[in-house]
Design an enzyme around this catalytic site. Structure first.
Site, short mmCIF file in Angstrom:
data_model
loop_
_atom_site.label_atom_id
_atom_site.label_comp_id
_atom_site.label_asym_id
_atom_site.label_seq_id
_atom_site.Cartn_x
_atom_site.Cartn_y
_atom_site.Cartn_z
N GLU A 1 0.79 -1.23 0.00
CA GLU A 1 0.00 0.00 0.00
C GLU A 1 0.83 1.28 0.00
O GLU A 1 0.44 2.28 -0.60
CB GLU A 1 -0.94 0.01 1.23
N SER B 1 -53.33 -26.00 36.91
CA SER B 1 -53.07 -26.40 38.30
C SER B 1 -51.72 -25.93 38.83
O SER B 1 -51.46 -26.00 40.02
CB SER B 1 -53.17 -27.91 38.44
#
Length: 644
Positions: free
Chosen positions: A85, A363
């Site tokens: 780069e 229940s």
């Protein structure tokens, strides 16, 4: 005079030209950002979510980034990146004049703006302050900013910022995120081949991503290696060895899939404490209560038992597309949520049935009625009538209270009525103590859903969430103390400073003696009643089955001295699961699997037997207490004052 006039004619246009030039330059730099505060700049970073056993559950981010110091970035990666780069990075002033001239000539030949010739500093300036627009004006601004950055900051500071900011494909920003995304390791530990691959990404991150295009990624990596060899950054031996290596990606962990419902749950919690921007960009570490090992056990059991249920339903010709399941497990001492399952498959349905679905508990609500009675002075050896029962309602209607078994036992103790889940005795009980007192206790125990003040409340006809119902059982296991469920233990910022910590919220809702008696009564469900299947665990556990009319809902909620666990099974459209798909058949097996796993590595623990209570031999039918064990007696916990 003529000479002077000629000078003026020359100076005026020159002045105008330089004025225009100065104006143009001023217009370029007028709106340029200030870079003085670049040292204080902190890029957006990832928030990481951990389980209680310190495993990564997921990550939240706007940009997936893990900032690292340049000291932790290997020299091979830095050499690879600078080679491909910006080879003159450590010698130029921010711009490379030779590269610019070369790019201009190339662009003129191409007839368009094609080559950029940007140094790393220019790329950093563009990333931080400018757009990606391709124009001469943007390039000039980029160059000016690059010169300013180079004047104020060292090369290593610039390089560190660049390496943490640059986009490297597949959602990864910065070299650490790229390393974890592509190789499943920290950037400190990458090989030369992996460093070269990362270095090749800035040119076209999406194109060269090894996840998307592994072949192109390898070609680009090999170009970087070739350049490094030419620049004498690697030896021919290193080049040949590295170039021959394939691009291998790690297998992806699926912790997020295991805990999808829990992760969505904590997102909702976080929204109440922090802004979305903070949560997703400040690099927080969120330490949760979820135990990943227990979560895995819950998921496995749900998959196994729901598959079995679907097979049974198909044999009965029933549709299985709507059948779902939920599980919640809570630490009874702290309230920490240890496991959460909100459905069979999070990828197919994100609706969390553990915390969002309101269903009738059947229940499984009965213990709250019995607990209210115990608080009012009832003893578990007191007797209730189990016999046919009906009530005349408005408009000439009649409510016939039936037992599930369709049989009646006459007078039986509270303990036996609970163990066998008899309906007529508990309706008589709630009529005696009053619905208002039951609602008050239930609300106090942790249920916030609306409860209807009618006698059918005793049979669980008011809809509640599973997390509410399960947390309401906690006082029975925790000496009468309610704890509020929570999911986040603490949050630390990027500097490891605690910015949020959950305080355990406790409240006494019943006496220690009454709580111990309720735990003992609920043990009878497993030892003597509808939850006998759970006796296979052979440890101190208690709980209650629940089944609603026409088998629409099946539940089991239970606990040990350490943990409370609730399981619900049902169809999303409230249709039947099929005949005899009770809480004991459809939900209890999941509860047993989970509790077996939880208790497998724990020493035997007993429920509390506090002062003021005594374990005695009792006839469950008559309530009579004997000094010695008989063929009809069972052990039961009674208050000593009730023995006088």
């Amino acid at each position: 005079m003529l000479k002077r006039h000629s000078v003026l004619l020359f100076l005026v246009p020159v002045g105008i030209f330089f004025g225009i030039l100065a104006g143009a330059f001023y217009s370029l730099i007028y709106d340029l950002p200030q870079i003085n505060s670049l040292k204080q700049f902190k890029p957006s970073s990832v928030t990481t979510v951990f389980s209680s056993d310190n495993q990564i559950l997921t990550r939240f981010y706007i940009e997936k980034r893990f900032p690292v110091s340049i000291n932790k970035i290997p020299e091979t990666l830095i050499n690879a990146l600078l080679t491909i780069e910006d080879r003159n990075f450590y010698s130029h002033w921010g711009i490379n004049f030779k590269a610019i001239i070369r790019a201009i000539i190339h662009d003129i030949k191409a007839g368009k703006f094609k080559q950029g010739a940007s140094t790393l500093t220019q790329q950093l300036a563009k990333t931080l302050f400018l757009t990606s627009e391709k124009s001469i004006v943007r390039k000039i601004k980029e160059a000016i900013l690059a010169l300013q950055i180079e004047r104020r900051y060292t090369k290593d500071e610039i390089l560190e910022l660049y390496l943490n900011l640059i986009y490297l494909g597949s959602g990864a920003y910065g070299v650490e995120a790229a390393s974890q995304t592509y190789f499943g390791k920290s950037v400190e530990d990458i090989t030369l081949a992996q460093a070269a691959l990362i270095a090749g990404l800035p040119k076209a991150p999406s194109v060269y991503s090894p996840i998307k295009n592994p072949d192109l990624a390898k070609k680009r990596r090999d170009i970087v290696l070739t350049q490094m060899l030419a620049a004498k950054k690697i030896t021919p031996e290193e080049y040949n060895l590295t170039k021959s290596q394939k691009v291998i990606l790690p297998s992806q962990k699926e912790n997020q899939n295991q805990a999808g419902y829990f992760i969505e749950y904590i997102k909702a919690v976080l929204k109440k404490q922090f802004t979305l921007q903070d949560t997703y960009s400040k690099g927080f570490n969120i330490h949760t209560t979820l135990n990943l090992d227990l979560q895995s056990a819950a998921n496995k059991s749900v998959l196994k038992r729901m598959t079995q249920l679907e097979i049974r339903m198909k044999k009965k010709g029933l549709d299985t597309s709507k059948v779902e399941c939920a599980l919640i497990a809570i630490d009874v001492k702290t309230g920490g949520i240890l496991s959460m399952v909100g459905g069979k498959d999070f990828n197919k349905s994100v609706f969390n049935r553990a915390v969002q679905a309101q269903r009738q508990p059947g229940s499984a609500f009965k213990p709250l009625v019995y607990a209210t009675a115990i608080n009012q002075g009832f003893s578990q050896n007191d007797k209730l009538l189990d016999a046919p029962l009906s009530y005349h309602l408005d408009n000439n209607r009649t409510w016939q209270v039936n037992n599930f078994s369709k049989t009646y036992l006459g007078e039986i103790t509270l303990r036996k009525a609970l163990a066998l889940s008899k309906n007529t005795p508990i309706v008589r009980l709630i009529e005696k103590i009053g619905t208002a007192k039951v609602i008050a206790f239930t609300k106090n125990a942790g249920v916030s859903s609306k409860l209807h003040a009618n006698l059918s409340l005793a049979l669980g006809t008011s809809e509640v969430t599973l997390i509410e119902l399960t947390s309401s059982y906690i006082p029975f296991a925790n000496m009468g103390i309610k704890v509020e469920p929570f999911s986040i233990q603490r949050i630390t910022n990027s500097d490891s400073r605690i910015i949020f910590q959950t305080a355990v919220k406790k409240q006494s809702v019943m006496s220690r003696q009454n709580a111990a008696i309720m735990a003992d009564m609920l043990k009878s469900v497993i030892l003597e009643g509808t939850g006998k299947k759970a006796a296979v665990i052979q440890k101190d556990i208690a709980g209650k089955t629940g089944t609603t009319d026409n088998y629409k809902d099946a539940l089991f909620v239970g606990f040990s001295p350490d943990i409370a666990v609730g399981v619900w099974v049902g169809n999303d459209d409230s249709t039947t699961l099929g005949k005899y798909e009770t809480g004991a058949k459809a939900a209890l097996p999941i509860w047993i699997d989970y509790m077996k796993h939880f208790l497998s590595n724990k020493s035997y623990q007993y429920f509390d037997i506090p002062d003021g209570t005594k374990m005695v031999y009792m006839d469950p039918n008559t309530g009579e207490i004997s000094k010695t064990q008989t063929s009809h007696s069972i052990k039961a916990l009674i208050k000593t004052k009730d023995l006088l």
